[in-house]
Motif scaffolding. Sequence first.
Motif, PDB file in Angstrom:
ATOM      1  N   MET A 198     -17.681  61.850  -5.558  1.00 31.76           N
ATOM      2  CA  MET A 198     -16.979  60.606  -5.790  1.00 31.76           C
ATOM      3  C   MET A 198     -15.812  60.515  -4.815  1.00 31.76           C
ATOM      4  O   MET A 198     -15.112  61.479  -4.570  1.00 31.76           O
ATOM      5  CB  MET A 198     -16.480  60.580  -7.245  1.00 31.76           C
ATOM      6  N   LYS A 199     -15.648  59.333  -4.231  1.00 30.52           N
ATOM      7  CA  LYS A 199     -14.557  59.091  -3.280  1.00 30.52           C
ATOM      8  C   LYS A 199     -13.761  57.878  -3.745  1.00 30.52           C
ATOM      9  O   LYS A 199     -14.289  56.992  -4.402  1.00 30.52           O
ATOM     10  CB  LYS A 199     -15.104  58.794  -1.883  1.00 30.52           C
ATOM     11  N   THR A 200     -12.494  57.847  -3.368  1.00 27.73           N
ATOM     12  CA  THR A 200     -11.658  56.691  -3.657  1.00 27.73           C
ATOM     13  C   THR A 200     -11.603  55.800  -2.421  1.00 27.73           C
ATOM     14  O   THR A 200     -11.367  56.277  -1.318  1.00 27.73           O
ATOM     15  CB  THR A 200     -10.235  57.133  -4.052  1.00 27.73           C
ATOM     16  N   PHE A 201     -11.844  54.520  -2.624  1.00 29.97           N
ATOM     17  CA  PHE A 201     -11.801  53.529  -1.550  1.00 29.97           C
ATOM     18  C   PHE A 201     -10.636  52.591  -1.852  1.00 29.97           C
ATOM     19  O   PHE A 201     -10.551  52.033  -2.949  1.00 29.97           O
ATOM     20  CB  PHE A 201     -13.131  52.766  -1.503  1.00 29.97           C
ATOM     21  N   THR A 202      -9.738  52.428  -0.895  1.00 26.44           N
ATOM     22  CA  THR A 202      -8.542  51.615  -1.105  1.00 26.44           C
ATOM     23  C   THR A 202      -8.506  50.444  -0.133  1.00 26.44           C
ATOM     24  O   THR A 202      -8.775  50.610   1.050  1.00 26.44           O
ATOM     25  CB  THR A 202      -7.265  52.471  -0.940  1.00 26.44           C
ATOM     26  N   VAL A 203      -8.174  49.275  -0.659  1.00 27.38           N
ATOM     27  CA  VAL A 203      -8.032  48.062   0.140  1.00 27.38           C
ATOM     28  C   VAL A 203      -6.588  47.606   0.028  1.00 27.38           C
ATOM     29  O   VAL A 203      -6.077  47.427  -1.080  1.00 27.38           O
ATOM     30  CB  VAL A 203      -8.950  46.941  -0.384  1.00 27.38           C
ATOM     31  N   LYS A 204      -5.924  47.416   1.173  1.00 25.53           N
ATOM     32  CA  LYS A 204      -4.555  46.905   1.167  1.00 25.53           C
ATOM     33  C   LYS A 204      -4.593  45.386   1.083  1.00 25.53           C
ATOM     34  O   LYS A 204      -5.362  44.736   1.784  1.00 25.53           O
ATOM     35  CB  LYS A 204      -3.821  47.344   2.435  1.00 25.53           C
ATOM     36  N   ILE A 205      -3.769  44.843   0.201  1.00 24.59           N
ATOM     37  CA  ILE A 205      -3.644  43.388   0.105  1.00 24.59           C
ATOM     38  C   ILE A 205      -2.603  42.957   1.140  1.00 24.59           C
ATOM     39  O   ILE A 205      -1.468  43.439   1.110  1.00 24.59           O
ATOM     40  CB  ILE A 205      -3.225  42.964  -1.314  1.00 24.59           C
ATOM     41  N   PRO A 206      -2.969  42.091   2.072  1.00 21.19           N
ATOM     42  CA  PRO A 206      -2.036  41.706   3.150  1.00 21.19           C
ATOM     43  C   PRO A 206      -0.767  41.037   2.620  1.00 21.19           C
ATOM     44  O   PRO A 206      -0.806  40.314   1.617  1.00 21.19           O
ATOM     45  CB  PRO A 206      -2.843  40.717   4.000  1.00 21.19           C
ATOM     46  N   ASP A 207       0.343  41.269   3.295  1.00 12.64           N
ATOM     47  CA  ASP A 207       1.613  40.650   2.921  1.00 12.64           C
ATOM     48  C   ASP A 207       1.530  39.128   2.972  1.00 12.64           C
ATOM     49  O   ASP A 207       2.235  38.441   2.232  1.00 12.64           O
ATOM     50  CB  ASP A 207       2.744  41.125   3.847  1.00 12.64           C
ATOM     51  N   ALA A 208       0.696  38.597   3.847  1.00 12.43           N
ATOM     52  CA  ALA A 208       0.583  37.144   4.010  1.00 12.43           C
ATOM     53  C   ALA A 208      -0.369  36.498   2.998  1.00 12.43           C
ATOM     54  O   ALA A 208      -0.570  35.295   3.019  1.00 12.43           O
ATOM     55  CB  ALA A 208       0.113  36.825   5.425  1.00 12.43           C
ATOM     56  N   ALA A 209      -0.930  37.302   2.104  1.00 14.65           N
ATOM     57  CA  ALA A 209      -1.894  36.785   1.132  1.00 14.65           C
ATOM     58  C   ALA A 209      -1.214  35.878   0.114  1.00 14.65           C
ATOM     59  O   ALA A 209       0.008  35.890  -0.044  1.00 14.65           O
ATOM     60  CB  ALA A 209      -2.572  37.950   0.410  1.00 14.65           C
ATOM     61  N   ASN A 210      -2.029  35.095  -0.580  1.00 14.72           N
ATOM     62  CA  ASN A 210      -1.527  34.282  -1.684  1.00 14.72           C
ATOM     63  C   ASN A 210      -1.018  35.194  -2.796  1.00 14.72           C
ATOM     64  O   ASN A 210      -1.268  36.398  -2.778  1.00 14.72           O
ATOM     65  CB  ASN A 210      -2.641  33.386  -2.233  1.00 14.72           C
ATOM     66  N   ASP A 211      -0.350  34.626  -3.793  1.00 12.98           N
ATOM     67  CA  ASP A 211       0.183  35.435  -4.900  1.00 12.98           C
ATOM     68  C   ASP A 211      -0.931  36.140  -5.672  1.00 12.98           C
ATOM     69  O   ASP A 211      -0.744  37.253  -6.162  1.00 12.98           O
ATOM     70  CB  ASP A 211       1.006  34.571  -5.853  1.00 12.98           C
ATOM     71  N   THR A 212      -2.085  35.483  -5.786  1.00 17.39           N
ATOM     72  CA  THR A 212      -3.246  36.139  -6.387  1.00 17.39           C
ATOM     73  C   THR A 212      -4.408  36.039  -5.405  1.00 17.39           C
ATOM     74  O   THR A 212      -4.552  35.040  -4.702  1.00 17.39           O
ATOM     75  CB  THR A 212      -3.649  35.497  -7.735  1.00 17.39           C
ATOM     76  N   VAL A 213      -5.193  37.096  -5.354  1.00 19.90           N
ATOM     77  CA  VAL A 213      -6.329  37.153  -4.431  1.00 19.90           C
ATOM     78  C   VAL A 213      -7.558  37.652  -5.174  1.00 19.90           C
ATOM     79  O   VAL A 213      -7.453  38.417  -6.130  1.00 19.90           O
ATOM     80  CB  VAL A 213      -6.050  38.086  -3.222  1.00 19.90           C
ATOM     81  N   GLU A 214      -8.722  37.212  -4.705  1.00 22.75           N
ATOM     82  CA  GLU A 214      -9.972  37.734  -5.241  1.00 22.75           C
ATOM     83  C   GLU A 214     -10.423  38.866  -4.332  1.00 22.75           C
ATOM     84  O   GLU A 214     -10.580  38.683  -3.127  1.00 22.75           O
ATOM     85  CB  GLU A 214     -11.039  36.648  -5.296  1.00 22.75           C
ATOM     86  N   VAL A 215     -10.588  40.037  -4.928  1.00 23.74           N
ATOM     87  CA  VAL A 215     -11.012  41.218  -4.171  1.00 23.74           C
ATOM     88  C   VAL A 215     -12.443  41.555  -4.573  1.00 23.74           C
ATOM     89  O   VAL A 215     -12.737  41.714  -5.759  1.00 23.74           O
ATOM     90  CB  VAL A 215     -10.081  42.421  -4.446  1.00 23.74           C
ATOM     91  N   GLU A 216     -13.322  41.628  -3.577  1.00 19.52           N
ATOM     92  CA  GLU A 216     -14.715  42.022  -3.821  1.00 19.52           C
ATOM     93  C   GLU A 216     -15.024  43.212  -2.934  1.00 19.52           C
ATOM     94  O   GLU A 216     -14.738  43.195  -1.737  1.00 19.52           O
ATOM     95  CB  GLU A 216     -15.666  40.876  -3.515  1.00 19.52           C
TER      96      GLU A 216
END
Length: 67
Positions: free
Chosen positions: A1-19
């Motif tokens: 098992m591995k951990t996969f991390t996605v950074k939410i960009p600073d320029a993103a909206n207040d809420t984002v859909e992550v898939e």
Amino acid sequence: MKTFTVKIPDAANDTVEVEIIADGRTVHSAVHSKDEGSVSIEITGSGSTNVQAYIDGAKVSDKTIEF
């Protein structure tokens, strides 16, 4: 098992859909707050797995994870 991390960009909206898609199947799909900074999920598999991450429908990461 591995951990996969996605950074939410600073320029993103207040809420984002992550898939997150691993080998063609969706392993995570949810709305997250930009304040979280990043989203981490566990990926299971063997050999190598191709993982893509999308934020609000735009591809932000495309990696191969080796187990």
